[in-house]
Structure formats: structure tokens, C-alpha cells
Design a protein around this motif. Sequence first.
Motif, PDB file in Angstrom:
ATOM      1  N   ASP A 157       1.026  -1.103  -0.156  1.00  0.00           N
ATOM      2  CA  ASP A 157      -0.017   0.751  -0.142  1.00  0.00           C
ATOM      3  C   ASP A 157       1.128   1.066   0.146  1.00  0.00           C
ATOM      4  OD1 ASP A 157      -2.383  -1.412   0.360  1.00  0.00           O
ATOM      5  OD2 ASP A 157      -2.668  -1.121   2.403  1.00  0.00           O
ATOM      6  N   GLY A 180      -3.176  -4.919   3.163  1.00  0.00           N
ATOM      7  CA  GLY A 180      -4.336  -5.735   2.161  1.00  0.00           C
ATOM      8  C   GLY A 180      -5.052  -6.653   3.676  1.00  0.00           C
ATOM      9  N   ASP A 187     -10.790  -3.969   7.603  1.00  0.00           N
ATOM     10  CA  ASP A 187     -10.331  -5.371   7.776  1.00  0.00           C
ATOM     11  C   ASP A 187     -10.383  -6.016   9.734  1.00  0.00           C
ATOM     12  OD1 ASP A 187     -10.348  -5.168   5.130  1.00  0.00           O
ATOM     13  OD2 ASP A 187      -8.803  -4.699   5.275  1.00  0.00           O
TER      14      ASP A 187
HETATM   15  P1  AMP Z   1      -9.610  -0.425   4.632  1.00  0.00           P
HETATM   16  O1  AMP Z   1      -9.596   0.645   4.730  1.00  0.00           O
HETATM   17  O2  AMP Z   1     -10.191  -1.558   5.586  1.00  0.00           O
HETATM   18  O3  AMP Z   1     -11.118  -0.768   3.419  1.00  0.00           O
HETATM   19  O4  AMP Z   1      -8.470  -2.071   4.087  1.00  0.00           O
HETATM   20  C1  AMP Z   1      -7.493  -1.568   3.321  1.00  0.00           C
HETATM   21  C2  AMP Z   1      -7.260  -2.444   2.332  1.00  0.00           C
HETATM   22  O5  AMP Z   1      -7.764  -2.926   1.345  1.00  0.00           O
HETATM   23  C3  AMP Z   1      -5.812  -1.722   2.473  1.00  0.00           C
HETATM   24  O6  AMP Z   1      -4.472  -2.116   2.949  1.00  0.00           O
HETATM   25  C4  AMP Z   1      -5.990  -2.534   0.788  1.00  0.00           C
HETATM   26  O7  AMP Z   1      -4.790  -3.032   0.118  1.00  0.00           O
HETATM   27  C5  AMP Z   1      -6.672  -3.263   0.451  1.00  0.00           C
HETATM   28  N1  AMP Z   1      -7.450  -3.403  -0.688  1.00  0.00           N
HETATM   29  C6  AMP Z   1      -7.728  -1.885  -1.362  1.00  0.00           C
HETATM   30  N2  AMP Z   1      -8.811  -1.691  -2.827  1.00  0.00           N
HETATM   31  C7  AMP Z   1      -9.077  -3.306  -2.437  1.00  0.00           C
HETATM   32  C8  AMP Z   1      -9.637  -4.278  -3.419  1.00  0.00           C
HETATM   33  N3  AMP Z   1     -10.698  -4.086  -4.494  1.00  0.00           N
HETATM   34  N4  AMP Z   1      -9.787  -5.692  -2.887  1.00  0.00           N
HETATM   35  C9  AMP Z   1      -9.488  -5.427  -2.113  1.00  0.00           C
HETATM   36  N5  AMP Z   1      -8.320  -5.606  -1.191  1.00  0.00           N
HETATM   37  C10 AMP Z   1      -8.874  -3.987  -1.142  1.00  0.00           C
END
Ligand code: AMP
Length: 299
Positions: free
Chosen positions: A13, A28, A234
Motif C-alpha cells: 500500500d 491488504g 478489515d
Molecule cells: P479498509 O481500509 O478496511 O477498507 O482496507 C484497506 C486495505 O484494503 C488496504 O490495505 C488495501 O490494500 C486493501 N484493498 C484496497 N482495495 C482493495 C480491493 N479492491 N480489494 C481488496 N482489497 C483492497
Amino acid sequence: MSEVLILGTVALDTIQTPFGKAENALGGSASYASFSASFFTQPSIVSVIGKDFPEEYLDLLKDRKINLDNIKIEDKTFRWSGSYEFDMNEAKTHSTELNSLATFKPEVNEELKNARYIFLANIDPDIQNSIIEQVKNPQLIVMDTMNFWIDSKKEPLLNVIKKVDVFILNEGEARQLFDTPNLVTAANKALELGPKTVIIKKGEHGAIMFMDNKHFNAPGFPLETVKDPTGAGDTFGGAITGYLAKTKDHSEQNFRKAIVYGSVLASFNAEDFSLNNLSKISQEDIEERFNQMKDIREF
Ligand code: AMP
């Protein structure tokens, strides 16, 4: 054997917030979710990374006893870049590079096919569905998603929602997916699809749960330092799944506790970039904040 399967992205990220910047940081959905779940249980990640993924990041996950046997190593790691303005509740996505995720076909090993708890963290809904088809007899399936998949794969996403027990999404996504400004209406529409429990995340304002014709409102923990909320959702989902797997009690009362643990872990996560703060905290820190949350809710 690991009872808890966490599917999601393991990512690099690049993030800019008003309080700093991180480049190619460990991120992720599966990284955050499994790290958070590891305070309650020993999860296994199902994901894909590339040869460009730093070994030290894998070591950080291994140090928390997270099982990495079901992470495939292919060509290039999933990369996400985003930023936040002063309202830290809404991430602005600058780029999403699927890389090896675009062709990823997960194959769960024999041991993990017996997982009892599944968290389908944010990832392509077709991949989420493939996990549901591979695990033999799960007790509880929890899922999350985000606007990227609502925009690009709405039908497959709706099909996955029909098969899960617990559906977690944030308020903006709830309005978008169910085409309504009203969160109660959105939650009811989600419940009609099949899940017994729907949890709507409201960023720093906590989360609302709809279950058994009741609803519960968990506050966010009032933080003075919020450096980077990436991964808060997450982390929240991982803690809920981990706590339910540890306690094996799916009552509404226990879901309330699970959500408060979710808010607690998400609050620690937001205090620093990447997994920096989650890798510093102890079980005692978590219990202390959990008890403070009880005081906050008392009236
Ligand atoms: P959140 O802030 O809980 O929505 O999650 C952010 C994390 O989701 C980041 O570390 C990204 O790497 C990951 N992320 C961003 N876009 C996606 C996507 N389209 N699918 C899966 N993971 C994602």
C-alpha cells in the motif's frame, strides 16, 4: 490445525494522510484481518502475492503465528494507493493494481478444507465464492466487501451475500449497494438476501448490528491520534471472526462483545500506519480498552 480461514488481499500500500505518508507498506484486507484475529485464535490466510513481496512482511505475520501455507507466490503483488483528507472516514483510491490477483484461483489445502470459521475479507466476489465451495462444513461465514467490487461485480457479489451468515459493510457501501439513503432500509434489504446478521460500519462513529429483530450500536473508541485508518474495517472484521471462533458462542449477546472487540482493535490500528501499532500492542492493552468501552456505553 487452524480453525479460522481468512481470505483476502496481501498487499503493498502507498498511503497519504494529513499526518504522513507510507510507501509500499504492508497492507491488504487479509493482512489486517488475520493480524487482528491472531489476538484471539490462530488464523490461516488464503491469498496471493508476487516475487516482489518483502520477506520481512511475511516474518511479521509469522511472528503472530498466522499460518501462511495457503498463500500462493506468483508474479506481482496486489498494490493499492489511496489518500485521506481531514475527514478520515473516507479513503480516496488513487490506483488499484490487481496484478497476480487478476488470475488468482485459490486452492485450499486439505487441512484448511476443515476450517470452521471463515472470514471472506474484501476481495473479488468470485474468489470469495470459490472458498465457500471448497470448505466442507463451516460453522460461520463472515464477509466484507468494498465499492470497487460493488461497481465492477455486483451480481456475483449479491450471490455470495446469499450464502453467508454475517455480512459486514460500511455505510457508504450499504447506501450504494441497496440504492437507499437509509441505513435501516439497507440493512433490512441485506437481511432479506439471507445473512442472519448484518453489521454496518460507520468509521470513527462505530458500527450498528442488525440481528434477531434487534439492533446494537457500538461506539467507536474516541481517539485523539488518528494517523491512518486504512485497514480499520478489515481489522474490525478479523477481530469479530477471531473472537467468535474463540468463544464458539453465536448468540446476539456474544456478537455484541465481538463487535466491541472489533471497534477496540480497529481503534489501535488507526493510531499508526500499516500494522505498526497492532504489532506493538498486548492482550492487556486490548482488555483495558475493552473495559473502557463498557464505561463509555453506560447510562
Ligand atoms: P479498509 O481500509 O478496511 O477498507 O482496507 C484497506 C486495505 O484494503 C488496504 O490495505 C488495501 O490494500 C486493501 N484493498 C484496497 N482495495 C482493495 C480491493 N479492491 N480489494 C481488496 N482489497 C483492497
